[in-house]
Write an enzyme that holds these catalytic residues in place. Structure first.
Site, short mmCIF file in Angstrom:
data_model
loop_
_atom_site.label_atom_id
_atom_site.label_comp_id
_atom_site.label_asym_id
_atom_site.label_seq_id
_atom_site.Cartn_x
_atom_site.Cartn_y
_atom_site.Cartn_z
N GLY A 150 0.79 -1.22 0.00
CA GLY A 150 0.00 0.00 0.00
C GLY A 150 0.82 1.27 0.00
O GLY A 150 0.29 2.35 -0.20
N CYS A 151 2.12 1.18 0.24
CA CYS A 151 2.98 2.38 0.18
C CYS A 151 3.37 2.63 -1.26
O CYS A 151 3.67 1.72 -2.01
CB CYS A 151 4.26 2.18 1.00
SG CYS A 151 4.02 2.23 2.77
N ILE A 152 3.35 3.90 -1.63
CA ILE A 152 3.70 4.29 -3.00
C ILE A 152 5.21 4.39 -3.14
O ILE A 152 5.89 4.83 -2.30
CB ILE A 152 3.04 5.63 -3.38
CG1 ILE A 152 1.53 5.47 -3.27
CG2 ILE A 152 3.44 6.07 -4.75
CD1 ILE A 152 0.77 6.78 -3.41
#
Length: 105
Positions: free
Chosen positions: A103-105
């Protein structure tokens, strides 16, 4: 495959600098990783989050999201952003030597 050297140990990293093998991480590496990422000093609160990130990774196979980190680490979200500017979960994971959380970009 790119590598970086922390505390005199060469480790394999991905293109964003996350450890490919988290078992190669050692606490002595954390201050060097932090400094390279713009965090000048690791305080007790930083260490609380870093150790929490490693624990979560070992238990669940991934680091927590920012929301989960703020709810379960004992450090409120606002403080997380002050400690780890620009993306607390991503930066804390990098300092903790674990892969970038989902979920981290």
């Amino acid at each position: 495959m790119p590598t970086r050297t922390y505390a005199g140990v060469e480790v394999a990293v991905d293109e964003q600098g996350f450890f490919l093998d988290p078992s190669r991480w050692d606490e002595a590496m954390a201050p060097e990783i932090a400094a390279a990422e713009g965090v000048a000093e690791l305080t007790d609160r930083h260490w609380q989050v870093v150790k929490f990130m490693r624990h979560e990774y070992e238990e669940k196979g991934t680091g927590p999201s920012v929301r989960a980190l703020g709810k379960t680490s004992g450090v409120p979200i606002k403080e997380l952003y002050a400690l780890f500017p620009g993306g607390p979960a991503k930066l804390a994971a990098k300092i903790a030597g674990i892969p970038k959380p989902r979920g981290c970009i």
